[in-house]
Enzyme design. Structure first.
Site, mmCIF file in Angstrom:
data_model
loop_
_atom_site.group_PDB
_atom_site.id
_atom_site.type_symbol
_atom_site.label_atom_id
_atom_site.label_comp_id
_atom_site.label_asym_id
_atom_site.label_seq_id
_atom_site.Cartn_x
_atom_site.Cartn_y
_atom_site.Cartn_z
ATOM 1 N N LEU A 255 0.860 -1.176 0.000
ATOM 2 C CA LEU A 255 0.000 0.000 0.000
ATOM 3 C C LEU A 255 0.899 1.230 0.000
ATOM 4 C CD1 LEU A 255 -2.712 -0.902 2.701
ATOM 5 C CD2 LEU A 255 -2.994 -0.949 0.220
ATOM 6 N N ASP A 256 0.464 2.300 -0.661
ATOM 7 C CA ASP A 256 1.214 3.540 -0.618
ATOM 8 C C ASP A 256 1.325 4.038 0.823
ATOM 9 O OD1 ASP A 256 1.322 3.483 -3.380
ATOM 10 O OD2 ASP A 256 -0.449 4.760 -3.619
ATOM 11 N N LYS A 257 2.331 4.851 1.066
ATOM 12 C CA LYS A 257 2.562 5.397 2.409
ATOM 13 C C LYS A 257 1.296 5.991 3.007
ATOM 14 C CE LYS A 257 4.974 9.184 4.748
ATOM 15 N NZ LYS A 257 5.900 10.328 4.594
ATOM 16 N N ARG B 3 -5.265 5.530 -7.959
ATOM 17 C CA ARG B 3 -5.046 6.976 -8.033
ATOM 18 C C ARG B 3 -4.926 7.435 -9.487
ATOM 19 N NH1 ARG B 3 0.061 7.527 -4.274
ATOM 20 N NH2 ARG B 3 -0.220 9.776 -4.685
#
Length: 321
Positions: A137-139, A236
Site C-alpha cells: 500500500l502507498d505510504k 489513483r
C-alpha cells in the site's frame, strides 16, 4: 536461509525488453534493486552468461535465477511498533496499516517502516522475500495488508495474486459527483520523465479498476473500488484519468477545493493531509488450509471518516466537475 531457483524462457511478447525490466515483471516478489544486484553478481544469468542489467533479451533466451537469501540479506533492523492485527494464524498475517507508514525500507526510509516492525513482531519473517509482504500500500493509504508467515504460503499467495484470486476492495473520496459505477481498463507504466509517477500509456501493463457509487457528498463522491490488477498507484492514476481524482492526492489530484462547499467543509477539504483512500476489505482462499477462506475488513480510519461526515452535512452542494 532460503534457496531461490527459478527459470524462464523469453516469449515473443517479451523479446526486446531489457533484462532488468523483464525480471522485475516476472519475479515481482523481489525488489528491483535486489534483482539488479543478482544480475550484476551472476545469480541471474542469460543463456548461462553473466550480463549487464540493461542487456536486451531475445525470443527463446533462457533466464535463470539461482540465489540464496540469508537472514541478513538487506540488513534491516527490527524495530518494535504497535501493529493492528486483523487476522493471524500459522501461515498468514493481515494487518490494518495506518496512513503515513512507509511499507518497505528504501532511500531515506531505512528505519520506522512496516518491514522493520514486522521483523520485530516475528523474526522468522527475515528469511522470506520482502519480509513476507505479498502486496503493498502507498505510504498515505490505510487499510488491509497481507503478510505470509511461511515460504510455502508466500509462494501460494503470490500465485493467487497473479491469478486474481485475492479480492481487494477500497474506499475513495473523489472530486465531483460520479453518476454511476464503471470499469477503467487502461494500461499503465512509468511516466516518461518523472520516474516517481505512473501514467496511462498504450505500451504499459494491463490494469483494470472497477468502481461503484457509495454515496454523494458535498463536491465529491465516496466510491467503492475493486482491483483486478495491482499496478503501482493504480487506483489513483485510473480515477484521475477519468476525471475524478482522489481528494488530497498531492501527486495525481487537484489543488484547492470545489465550489459550493460550506466554510467548514472547505476547511476540512483543504486540511486533509493525504489521499482519501482506504483498503477496506480483503478476501482469498486460505493459502494452506483446503476448503477454507480468509475474509478481513478494516474500519475507515478516523481522519477519513471525519472528512466524510463533514462533507455529508450538505449533500446538495454542487460540484464544479
Amino acid at each position: 536461509m532460503q534457496q531461490i531457483d527459478r527459470q524462464h524462457t523469453v516469449n515473443e511478447a517479451e523479446a526486446g525488453q531489457r533484462l532488468d525490466q523483464l525480471v522485475a515483471g516476472l519475479w515481482n516478489d523481489f525488489s528491483r534493486s535486489r534483482l539488479a544486484l543478482w544480475i550484476k553478481s551472476g545469480e541471474i544469468t542469460l543463456n548461462d552468461r553473466v550480463v549487464k542489467p540493461k542487456q536486451t533479451v531475445a525470443l527463446d533466451d533462457r533466464v535463470v535465477l539461482q540465489a540464496t537469501i540469508t537472514a541478513h540479506d538487506d540488513r534491516i533492523e527490527p524495530q518494535s511498533m504497535a501493529l493492528d492485527v486483523l487476522f493471524e494464524d500459522d501461515a498468514l498475517l493481515v494487518i490494518n496499516k495506518p496512513a503515513g507508514l512507509v511499507v518497505h525500507p528504501g532511500s531515506g526510509n531505512r528505519d520506522g517502516t512496516l518491514v522493520n516492525a514486522l521483523l520485530a513482531y516475528d523474526s522468522t519473517l527475515q528469511a522470506l522475500p520482502r519480509a513476507g509482504l505479498v502486496h503493498r500500500l502507498d505510504k498515505d493509504t490505510s487499510g488491509c495488508l497481507m503478510i505470509a508467515k511461511t515460504f510455502e504460503s508466500y509462494q501460494r499467495l503470490v500465485a493467487m495474486l497473479k491469478d486474481r484470486e485475492i479480492k481487494r476492495s477500497y474506499q475513495a473520496v473523489v472530486w465531483g459527483h460520479v453518476i454511476s459505477g464503471g470499469t477503467v481498463d487502461q494500461p499503465m507504466g512509468r511516466h516518461p520523465t518523472d520516474r516517481r509517477k505512473q501514467v496511462v500509456r498504450a505500451d504499459g501493463r494491463r490494469a483494470v479498476t472497477h468502481y461503484r457509487l457509495d454515496r454523494h457528498l458535498a463536491g465529491s463522491t465516496l466510491l467503492k473500488v475493486d482491483l483486478d490488477t495491482g499496478r503501482t498507484h493504480q487506483i489513483r492514476v485510473h480515477l484521475a484519468h477519468i476525471g475524478y481524482p482522489i481528494l488530497g492526492d498531492s501527486v495525481y489530484g487537484r489543488r484547492g477545493s470545489p465550489k459550493g462547499l460550506t466554510e467548514s467543509q472547505r476547511q476540512a477539504w483543504q486540511a486533509f493531509p493525504r489521499q482519501a483512500l482506504h483498503a477496506a476489505a480483503l478476501s482469498c482462499p486460505h493459502p494452506i488450509l483446503a476448503d477454507s477462506s480468509v475474509e478481513v475488513s478494516a474500519t475507515m480510519p478516523a481522519d477519513m471518516a471525519g472528512l466524510v461526515a463533514v462533507l455529508a452535512m450538505n449533500t446538495t452542494a454542487d460540484s464544479d466537475h
